[in-house]
Scaffold this motif. Sequence first.
Motif, PDB file in Angstrom:
ATOM      1  N   PHE A  88       0.776  -1.234   0.010  1.00  0.00           N
ATOM      2  CA  PHE A  88       0.014  -0.168  -0.100  1.00  0.00           C
ATOM      3  C   PHE A  88       0.816   1.192  -0.170  1.00  0.00           C
ATOM      4  N   VAL A  89       0.556   2.467  -0.652  1.00  0.00           N
ATOM      5  CA  VAL A  89       1.172   3.639  -0.827  1.00  0.00           C
ATOM      6  C   VAL A  89       0.257   4.681  -0.143  1.00  0.00           C
ATOM      7  N   ALA A  90      -0.846   4.820  -0.787  1.00  0.00           N
ATOM      8  CA  ALA A  90      -1.792   5.863  -0.218  1.00  0.00           C
ATOM      9  C   ALA A  90      -3.219   5.622  -0.895  1.00  0.00           C
ATOM     10  N   ALA A  91      -4.150   6.324   0.158  1.00  0.00           N
ATOM     11  CA  ALA A  91      -5.293   6.185  -0.425  1.00  0.00           C
ATOM     12  C   ALA A  91      -6.407   7.418   0.032  1.00  0.00           C
ATOM     13  N   ILE A  92      -7.326   7.718  -0.818  1.00  0.00           N
ATOM     14  CA  ILE A  92      -8.193   8.959  -0.466  1.00  0.00           C
ATOM     15  C   ILE A  92      -9.559   8.575  -0.703  1.00  0.00           C
ATOM     16  N   THR A  93     -10.558   9.088   0.282  1.00  0.00           N
ATOM     17  CA  THR A  93     -11.804   8.480   0.276  1.00  0.00           C
ATOM     18  C   THR A  93     -12.539   9.583  -0.930  1.00  0.00           C
ATOM     19  N   TRP A  94     -13.831   9.149  -1.181  1.00  0.00           N
ATOM     20  CA  TRP A  94     -14.574   9.382  -2.225  1.00  0.00           C
ATOM     21  C   TRP A  94     -15.230  10.870  -2.269  1.00  0.00           C
ATOM     22  N   THR A  95     -15.748  11.352  -1.021  1.00  0.00           N
ATOM     23  CA  THR A  95     -16.268  12.860  -1.340  1.00  0.00           C
ATOM     24  C   THR A  95     -15.422  13.595  -0.136  1.00  0.00           C
ATOM     25  N   THR A  96     -14.972  12.980   1.032  1.00  0.00           N
ATOM     26  CA  THR A  96     -14.386  13.790   2.199  1.00  0.00           C
ATOM     27  C   THR A  96     -12.911  14.276   1.936  1.00  0.00           C
ATOM     28  N   PHE A  97     -12.404  13.226   0.978  1.00  0.00           N
ATOM     29  CA  PHE A  97     -10.948  13.426   0.445  1.00  0.00           C
ATOM     30  C   PHE A  97     -10.006  13.246   1.690  1.00  0.00           C
ATOM     31  N   LYS A  98     -10.406  12.350   2.558  1.00  0.00           N
ATOM     32  CA  LYS A  98      -9.504  12.169   3.592  1.00  0.00           C
ATOM     33  C   LYS A  98      -8.460  11.175   3.133  1.00  0.00           C
ATOM     34  N   THR A  99      -7.158  11.536   3.459  1.00  0.00           N
ATOM     35  CA  THR A  99      -6.058  10.701   2.949  1.00  0.00           C
ATOM     36  C   THR A  99      -5.446   9.831   4.068  1.00  0.00           C
ATOM     37  N   HIS A 100      -4.767   8.678   3.176  1.00  0.00           N
ATOM     38  CA  HIS A 100      -3.930   7.884   4.121  1.00  0.00           C
ATOM     39  C   HIS A 100      -2.600   7.564   3.466  1.00  0.00           C
ATOM     40  N   TYR A 101      -1.630   7.363   4.281  1.00  0.00           N
ATOM     41  CA  TYR A 101      -0.295   7.112   3.667  1.00  0.00           C
ATOM     42  C   TYR A 101       0.511   6.076   4.204  1.00  0.00           C
ATOM     43  N   SER A 102       1.283   5.308   3.580  1.00  0.00           N
ATOM     44  CA  SER A 102       2.166   4.350   4.281  1.00  0.00           C
ATOM     45  C   SER A 102       3.265   5.190   4.869  1.00  0.00           C
ATOM     46  N   ARG A 106     -12.480   1.115  -4.894  1.00  0.00           N
ATOM     47  CA  ARG A 106     -13.434   0.441  -4.080  1.00  0.00           C
ATOM     48  C   ARG A 106     -14.655   1.084  -4.157  1.00  0.00           C
ATOM     49  N   LEU A 107     -15.814   0.614  -4.239  1.00  0.00           N
ATOM     50  CA  LEU A 107     -17.194   1.266  -4.181  1.00  0.00           C
ATOM     51  C   LEU A 107     -17.414   1.648  -2.648  1.00  0.00           C
ATOM     52  N   LEU A 108     -17.641   2.790  -2.372  1.00  0.00           N
ATOM     53  CA  LEU A 108     -17.904   3.387  -0.886  1.00  0.00           C
ATOM     54  C   LEU A 108     -17.004   2.947   0.034  1.00  0.00           C
ATOM     55  N   GLY A 109     -15.702   2.716  -0.380  1.00  0.00           N
ATOM     56  CA  GLY A 109     -14.599   2.506   0.531  1.00  0.00           C
ATOM     57  C   GLY A 109     -13.240   2.601   0.245  1.00  0.00           C
ATOM     58  N   LEU A 110     -12.296   2.265   0.848  1.00  0.00           N
ATOM     59  CA  LEU A 110     -10.762   2.224   0.517  1.00  0.00           C
ATOM     60  C   LEU A 110     -10.436   1.105   0.098  1.00  0.00           C
ATOM     61  N   PRO A 111      -9.859   0.959  -0.872  1.00  0.00           N
ATOM     62  CA  PRO A 111      -9.351  -0.285  -1.357  1.00  0.00           C
ATOM     63  C   PRO A 111      -8.071  -0.775  -0.629  1.00  0.00           C
ATOM     64  N   THR A 112      -8.066  -2.026  -0.433  1.00  0.00           N
ATOM     65  CA  THR A 112      -6.783  -2.872   0.123  1.00  0.00           C
ATOM     66  C   THR A 112      -6.132  -3.755  -1.161  1.00  0.00           C
ATOM     67  N   LYS A 113      -5.059  -4.198  -0.682  1.00  0.00           N
ATOM     68  CA  LYS A 113      -4.490  -5.352  -1.678  1.00  0.00           C
ATOM     69  C   LYS A 113      -5.451  -6.335  -2.156  1.00  0.00           C
ATOM     70  N   LYS A 114      -6.216  -6.704  -1.310  1.00  0.00           N
ATOM     71  CA  LYS A 114      -7.196  -7.862  -1.169  1.00  0.00           C
ATOM     72  C   LYS A 114      -8.793  -7.215  -1.501  1.00  0.00           C
ATOM     73  N   LEU A 115      -8.888  -6.184  -1.194  1.00  0.00           N
ATOM     74  CA  LEU A 115     -10.299  -5.754  -1.186  1.00  0.00           C
ATOM     75  C   LEU A 115     -10.413  -4.731  -2.116  1.00  0.00           C
ATOM     76  N   TYR A 116     -11.002  -4.672  -3.393  1.00  0.00           N
ATOM     77  CA  TYR A 116     -11.028  -3.822  -4.343  1.00  0.00           C
ATOM     78  C   TYR A 116     -12.145  -4.178  -5.441  1.00  0.00           C
ATOM     79  N   ASP A 117     -12.673  -3.051  -6.116  1.00  0.00           N
ATOM     80  CA  ASP A 117     -13.642  -3.386  -7.296  1.00  0.00           C
ATOM     81  C   ASP A 117     -13.130  -3.392  -8.562  1.00  0.00           C
TER      82      ASP A 117
END
Length: 121
Positions: A46-60, A98-109
């Motif tokens: 994982f490197v980084a992720a961002i939510t779909w409307t609030t744009f909250k971010t996450h980083y390794s 990922r629909l209405l969620g943050l994707p992970t290595k194993k959980l994504y659409d």
Amino acid sequence: VQLQASGGGLVHPGGSLKLSCVMSGRTFSEYGLGWFRQAPGKEREFVAAITWTTFKTHYSDSVKGRFTISRDNDKNTGYLQMNTLKAEDTAVYYCAARLLGLPTKKLYDYWGQGTLVTVSS
């Protein structure tokens, strides 16, 4: 549905690159977006992720303070701005959604094809 990542290339250590990820065929604003990478001989991480409307971010921890994830829902596009690049950032970079969620290595659409980033002098 397609996720198209682009923007990779060869850059010197300390340089910058900006990756893009375009989604087509779905409502982009309903999908959390993530970036992942896989270096030769290593596990995908994982490197980084961002939510779909609030744009909250996450980083390794390895990229925090150097990389910035963002998105433009009007353009159906996500971005990964990479600064102060290091040799250890060399990898194939993938975007995932990922629909209405943050994707992970194993959980994504949806998982895009990769774009190669090479950091070398």
